[in-house]
Design a protein around this motif. Structure first.
Motif, PDB file in Angstrom:
ATOM      1  N   THR A 123     -12.604   5.282  10.045  1.00 19.77           N
ATOM      2  CA  THR A 123     -11.721   4.844  11.126  1.00 19.77           C
ATOM      3  C   THR A 123     -11.482   5.881  12.219  1.00 19.77           C
ATOM      4  OG1 THR A 123      -9.740   5.624   9.972  1.00 19.77           O
ATOM      5  CG2 THR A 123     -10.467   3.358   9.519  1.00 19.77           C
ATOM      6  N   GLY A 124     -11.782   7.155  11.936  1.00 14.33           N
ATOM      7  CA  GLY A 124     -11.466   8.214  12.880  1.00 14.33           C
ATOM      8  C   GLY A 124     -10.007   8.604  12.887  1.00 14.33           C
ATOM      9  N   GLN A 125      -9.259   8.109  11.912  1.00 14.95           N
ATOM     10  CA  GLN A 125      -7.819   8.376  11.859  1.00 14.95           C
ATOM     11  C   GLN A 125      -7.470   9.348  10.735  1.00 14.95           C
ATOM     12  OE1 GLN A 125      -6.111   4.458  11.389  1.00 14.95           O
ATOM     13  NE2 GLN A 125      -6.326   3.962  13.551  1.00 14.95           N
ATOM     14  N   ASN A 126      -6.516  10.207  11.015  1.00 18.53           N
ATOM     15  CA  ASN A 126      -5.949  11.035   9.963  1.00 18.53           C
ATOM     16  C   ASN A 126      -5.266  10.129   8.938  1.00 18.53           C
ATOM     17  OD1 ASN A 126      -3.772  12.756   8.598  1.00 18.53           O
ATOM     18  ND2 ASN A 126      -4.791  14.313   9.859  1.00 18.53           N
ATOM     19  N   ALA A 127      -5.276  10.555   7.663  1.00 24.85           N
ATOM     20  CA  ALA A 127      -4.656   9.737   6.625  1.00 24.85           C
ATOM     21  C   ALA A 127      -3.177   9.495   6.890  1.00 24.85           C
ATOM     22  CB  ALA A 127      -4.853  10.386   5.260  1.00 24.85           C
ATOM     23  N   ALA A 128      -2.513  10.435   7.564  1.00 23.99           N
ATOM     24  CA  ALA A 128      -1.104  10.236   7.900  1.00 23.99           C
ATOM     25  C   ALA A 128      -0.919   8.985   8.764  1.00 23.99           C
ATOM     26  CB  ALA A 128      -0.554  11.465   8.624  1.00 23.99           C
ATOM     27  N   ARG A 129      -1.956   8.618   9.517  1.00 20.83           N
ATOM     28  CA  ARG A 129      -1.867   7.431  10.359  1.00 20.83           C
ATOM     29  C   ARG A 129      -2.324   6.171   9.624  1.00 20.83           C
ATOM     30  NH1 ARG A 129      -1.212   7.060  15.574  1.00 20.83           N
ATOM     31  NH2 ARG A 129      -1.992   9.172  16.002  1.00 20.83           N
ATOM     32  N   HIS A 130      -3.462   6.230   8.916  1.00 16.46           N
ATOM     33  CA  HIS A 130      -3.944   4.994   8.273  1.00 16.46           C
ATOM     34  C   HIS A 130      -3.197   4.689   6.974  1.00 16.46           C
ATOM     35  CE1 HIS A 130      -6.403   7.129   5.298  1.00 16.46           C
ATOM     36  NE2 HIS A 130      -7.160   7.690   6.219  1.00 16.46           N
ATOM     37  N   HIS A 131      -2.382   5.629   6.494  1.00 13.81           N
ATOM     38  CA  HIS A 131      -1.422   5.412   5.415  1.00 13.81           C
ATOM     39  C   HIS A 131      -2.044   5.222   4.027  1.00 13.81           C
ATOM     40  CE1 HIS A 131       1.746   3.907   8.561  1.00 13.81           C
ATOM     41  NE2 HIS A 131       1.516   5.217   8.630  1.00 13.81           N
ATOM     42  N   ALA A 132      -3.376   5.329   3.923  1.00 15.84           N
ATOM     43  CA  ALA A 132      -4.008   5.374   2.588  1.00 15.84           C
ATOM     44  C   ALA A 132      -4.041   6.840   2.179  1.00 15.84           C
ATOM     45  CB  ALA A 132      -5.403   4.779   2.627  1.00 15.84           C
ATOM     46  N   THR A 133      -2.882   7.355   1.806  1.00 14.95           N
ATOM     47  CA  THR A 133      -2.678   8.795   1.635  1.00 14.95           C
ATOM     48  C   THR A 133      -2.941   9.283   0.215  1.00 14.95           C
ATOM     49  OG1 THR A 133      -0.335   8.137   1.615  1.00 14.95           O
ATOM     50  CG2 THR A 133      -1.137   9.284   3.566  1.00 14.95           C
ATOM     51  N   ASN A 134      -3.312   8.396  -0.684  1.00 15.17           N
ATOM     52  CA  ASN A 134      -3.653   8.793  -2.051  1.00 15.17           C
ATOM     53  C   ASN A 134      -5.001   8.188  -2.416  1.00 15.17           C
ATOM     54  OD1 ASN A 134      -3.375  10.022  -4.533  1.00 15.17           O
ATOM     55  ND2 ASN A 134      -1.768   8.660  -5.298  1.00 15.17           N
ATOM     56  N   TRP A 135      -5.621   8.709  -3.477  1.00 13.30           N
ATOM     57  CA  TRP A 135      -6.799   8.012  -4.003  1.00 13.30           C
ATOM     58  C   TRP A 135      -6.335   6.637  -4.473  1.00 13.30           C
ATOM     59  CZ3 TRP A 135      -7.342   6.434  -9.181  1.00 13.30           C
ATOM     60  CH2 TRP A 135      -6.384   6.929 -10.074  1.00 13.30           C
ATOM     61  N   ILE A 136      -7.190   5.651  -4.322  1.00 10.81           N
ATOM     62  CA  ILE A 136      -6.798   4.269  -4.608  1.00 10.81           C
ATOM     63  C   ILE A 136      -7.151   3.913  -6.044  1.00 10.81           C
ATOM     64  CG2 ILE A 136      -7.252   1.857  -4.027  1.00 10.81           C
ATOM     65  CD1 ILE A 136      -7.670   2.755  -1.123  1.00 10.81           C
ATOM     66  N   ASN A 137      -6.125   3.727  -6.856  1.00  2.00           N
ATOM     67  CA  ASN A 137      -6.330   3.248  -8.219  1.00  2.00           C
ATOM     68  C   ASN A 137      -6.771   1.786  -8.124  1.00  2.00           C
ATOM     69  OD1 ASN A 137      -5.838   2.028 -10.836  1.00  2.00           O
ATOM     70  ND2 ASN A 137      -4.618   3.825 -11.357  1.00  2.00           N
ATOM     71  N   PRO A 138      -7.938   1.448  -8.676  1.00  3.09           N
ATOM     72  CA  PRO A 138      -8.442   0.080  -8.472  1.00  3.09           C
ATOM     73  C   PRO A 138      -7.619  -1.003  -9.135  1.00  3.09           C
ATOM     74  CG  PRO A 138      -9.865   1.304  -9.978  1.00  3.09           C
ATOM     75  CD  PRO A 138      -8.896   2.289  -9.405  1.00  3.09           C
ATOM     76  N   ARG A 139      -6.780  -0.631 -10.116  1.00  2.00           N
ATOM     77  CA  ARG A 139      -6.047  -1.648 -10.876  1.00  2.00           C
ATOM     78  C   ARG A 139      -4.564  -1.713 -10.577  1.00  2.00           C
ATOM     79  NH1 ARG A 139      -8.491  -1.298 -17.060  1.00  2.00           N
ATOM     80  NH2 ARG A 139     -10.421  -2.467 -16.660  1.00  2.00           N
ATOM     81  N   ASN A 140      -3.945  -0.556 -10.278  1.00  2.00           N
ATOM     82  CA  ASN A 140      -2.491  -0.518 -10.115  1.00  2.00           C
ATOM     83  C   ASN A 140      -2.095   0.346  -8.929  1.00  2.00           C
ATOM     84  OD1 ASN A 140      -1.731  -1.912 -12.731  1.00  2.00           O
ATOM     85  ND2 ASN A 140      -2.905  -0.188 -13.544  1.00  2.00           N
ATOM     86  N   ASP A 141      -1.021  -0.067  -8.257  1.00  2.00           N
ATOM     87  CA  ASP A 141      -0.473   0.701  -7.151  1.00  2.00           C
ATOM     88  C   ASP A 141      -0.010   2.064  -7.673  1.00  2.00           C
ATOM     89  OD1 ASP A 141       1.128   1.837  -5.160  1.00  2.00           O
ATOM     90  OD2 ASP A 141       1.972  -0.079  -4.543  1.00  2.00           O
ATOM     91  N   ASN A 142      -0.637   3.134  -7.213  1.00  2.00           N
ATOM     92  CA  ASN A 142      -0.358   4.480  -7.716  1.00  2.00           C
ATOM     93  C   ASN A 142       0.362   5.345  -6.691  1.00  2.00           C
ATOM     94  OD1 ASN A 142      -2.974   4.238  -6.408  1.00  2.00           O
ATOM     95  ND2 ASN A 142      -3.396   6.356  -6.951  1.00  2.00           N
ATOM     96  N   ARG A 143       1.412   4.778  -6.086  1.00  2.00           N
ATOM     97  CA  ARG A 143       2.161   5.542  -5.092  1.00  2.00           C
ATOM     98  C   ARG A 143       2.909   6.709  -5.715  1.00  2.00           C
ATOM     99  NH1 ARG A 143       7.813   4.436  -4.189  1.00  2.00           N
ATOM    100  NH2 ARG A 143       8.663   2.833  -5.566  1.00  2.00           N
ATOM    101  N   GLY A 144       3.187   6.637  -7.024  1.00  2.00           N
ATOM    102  CA  GLY A 144       3.969   7.678  -7.686  1.00  2.00           C
ATOM    103  C   GLY A 144       5.435   7.311  -7.731  1.00  2.00           C
ATOM    104  N   PRO A 145       6.220   7.993  -8.573  1.00  2.00           N
ATOM    105  CA  PRO A 145       7.637   7.640  -8.745  1.00  2.00           C
ATOM    106  C   PRO A 145       8.444   7.663  -7.458  1.00  2.00           C
ATOM    107  CG  PRO A 145       6.927   9.154 -10.475  1.00  2.00           C
ATOM    108  CD  PRO A 145       5.808   9.072  -9.492  1.00  2.00           C
ATOM    109  N   HIS A 146       8.104   8.595  -6.538  1.00  2.00           N
ATOM    110  CA  HIS A 146       8.880   8.712  -5.296  1.00  2.00           C
ATOM    111  C   HIS A 146       7.995   8.566  -4.064  1.00  2.00           C
ATOM    112  CE1 HIS A 146      11.794  10.058  -8.169  1.00  2.00           C
ATOM    113  NE2 HIS A 146      11.103  11.144  -8.434  1.00  2.00           N
TER     114      HIS A 146
END
Length: 541
Positions: free
Chosen positions: A127-150
């Protein structure tokens, strides 16, 4: 030249019969097979030569290596006090002769950055975008949302969608055959991003929702016959049950897809995305003997074999482009997707990426500095594209650059235009590719990771020139118990001394720039452990 090479490889030298048992019929059969091989090779070369001569735009290769940091190679990227490349012990441990070959043909960057984990980097390239902008800021767990506790509740776990502007989508519009081979990891299971064909690619071999392969071994059907079958690499059934290592299998597939594009007389964009050198650390038997006496652990030896296998793939592709007659019109960008994951020690010390501190996922330089080489697959003084995009051989670029810069660079190279309403954070690299400085660029890199658990949790780093600041949203042992770490990379390139307390004015200025950077990218923040809702915005000391 290609014709002579084909003859030699087919062993068409004449030998006198060696006795009454010599089979003239069999010899004639072998000659026929060899002759057909020569004709096929020559025909393919002619196809390539004709296509290359008629082609006004260059072929483009992004050769992306998973979990490879700047020290995982025999190519020295770091420099001494005089600015000359300096070898360290890890440069003598790893064997990457084809990276050396590519670097000798082009320019290598020693301050090139990726995000600290994989999916953010991959989406930034797209996309040419920094992750802070495209908001996919973590590796993507294919099965579960892995945003973390906080982690931020609305982070982009879904990744890319079919409606997003992507680099291959732009290139396809201007006539490129867009080829995806290897790891995808652009979105979770059952999402549009799980299938690269939804994201602008004409061809997908091996790409899916996951990042780690089920297995590197053909005997295990690349994971299909294991407990990790949910990570079985797709589209490689023809190699199942064979001794073909995964790295080799996808290289063979890449050759096939490139050949198809050449035969169509279309320029190609090859996104060659190796699963190597991501865990599991399965030893590549082709190279295991090179490391058996190294004294390093079994996993560290296996990691080294994965590096060498990846390097062989690079050399095989360079040779194949030459055999097709398209190498002079093919530009290669080589890079890693995050810092090293070498199993050589603790994630926050000088070990895995020595002399750099840290590794994949960490907030130190070893977690986000990656190798980057740009070179034409073969030099040519007469190729029009090489005249326009001059890359001096064997050169070094020391300015700061990052993965999102590939998008505008490749779009410009291909004559593609990004939509005006699509924000682009990346900056064209064309001046830096000449190994000259580009004074119009800011020496800045922002890396935002508002998640846990990983090697480092809930942090943002910001580099501006020689200064680097790290803000820890939730202090921990990994953050030395505080919110702030500050390093002068000019005098302390290996981040040994936190000078946050000694340089309060610099710290305030750098935190101010970090906050402005996050705001301008419309970043999402971790949330307070107290109520699970209130965003934790960085605080200026």
């Amino acid at each position: 030249m290609i014709f002579r090479q084909s003859i030699v490889s087919a062993d068409l030298h004449w030998h006198e019969p060696r006795g009454a048992g010599y089979d003239i019929g069999m010899n004639n059969k072998n000659l026929l097979v060899a002759s057909l091989t020569v004709v096929a090779s020559l025909s393919l070369w002619i196809w390539g030569a004709v296509a290359s001569a008629a082609q006004t735009t260059p072929n483009i290769v992004v050769f992306l290596v998973d979990d490879m940091g700047v020290m995982d190679t025999s190519v020295p990227f770091l420099t001494d006090e005089k600015g000359k490349p300096k070898r360290y012990p890890l440069n003598d441990y790893y064997r990457t002769p084809n990276m050396q070959r590519l670097a000798a043909q082009g320019v290598r960057f020693n301050n090139f950055y990726a995000m600290s984990v994989c999916s953010p980097t991959r989406i930034s390239i797209m996309t040419g975008q920094n992750a802070a902008r495209h908001h996919a800021t973590n590796w993507i767990n294919p099965r579960n949302d892995n945003r973390g506790p906080h982690g931020p509740p609305t982070w982009n776990w879904q990744g890319l969608t079919s409606g997003d502007v992507t680099l291959p989508g732009l290139l396809r519009k201007v006539g490129y055959q867009t080829i995806h081979v290897g790891k995808g990891h652009f979105g979770p299971d059952n999402s549009e991003g799980a299938e690269p064909l939804n994201l602008g690619f004409d061809v997908n071999v091996g790409g899916a929702s996951f990042g780690a392969p089920g297995s590197y071994y053909g005997e295990e059907n690349y994971g299909q016959s294991t407990k990790r079958s949910h990570h079985a690499v797709p589209h490689l059934k023809k190699y199942h049950g064979s001794e073909t290592f995964l790295t080799e299998a996808i290289t063979l597939e890449a050759k096939k897809r490139v050949s198809e594009s050449v035969q169509k007389r279309k320029p190609f964009y090859l996104y060659m995305s190796h699963y190597a050198v991501h865990a599991p650390f399965h030893s590549d038997p082709r190279f295991a003997d090179h490391y058996k006496d190294s004294g390093k652990s079994k996993n560290a030896q296996a990691f080294a074999t994965l590096i060498e296998g990846m390097d062989k793939s690079l050399g095989d592709l360079l040779d194949y482009f030459d055999a097709l007659g398209v190498s002079e019109n093919t530009l290669v960008f080589f890079l890693g997707d995050n810092g090293s994951d070498a199993p050589l020690g603790h994630q926050h010390v000088v070990a895995c990426a020595a002399p750099l501190r840290g590794k994949k996922g960490a907030h130190y330089e070893g977690g986000m500095r990656v190798p980057f080489i740009a070179a034409w697959a073969k030099e040519s003084a007469t190729n029009a594209n090489q005249k326009q995009w001059v890359i001096p051989p064997g050169t070094l670029q020391t300015q700061v650059a990052a993965v999102q810069d590939l998008y505008p660079t490749i779009a410009k190279l291909a004559g593609a235009t990004s939509p005006e309403d699509h924000p682009v954070d990346g900056v064209d690299l064309s001046k830096l590719l000449t190994a000259e400085p580009d004074d119009s660029r800011d020496e800045v890199f922002l890396m935002h990771y508002p998640h846990s658990p990983h090697r480092s949790d809930y942090f943002t780093t910001y580099r501006d020139g020689d200064w680097k600041v790290i803000y820890h949203y939730i202090p921990s042992k990994g953050s030395e118990g505080g919110h702030y770490q500050l390093y002068d990379l000019a005098s302390d390139p290996f981040e040994s001394t936190n000078v946050a307390d000694q340089e309060p004015a610099v710290l305030r200025e750098m935190i101010g720039k970090l906050k402005s950077g996050l705001e301008s990218h419309e970043a999402l923040y971790p949330v307070s452990p107290d109520d699970g809702k209130t965003p934790l915005v960085p605080v200026t000391p």
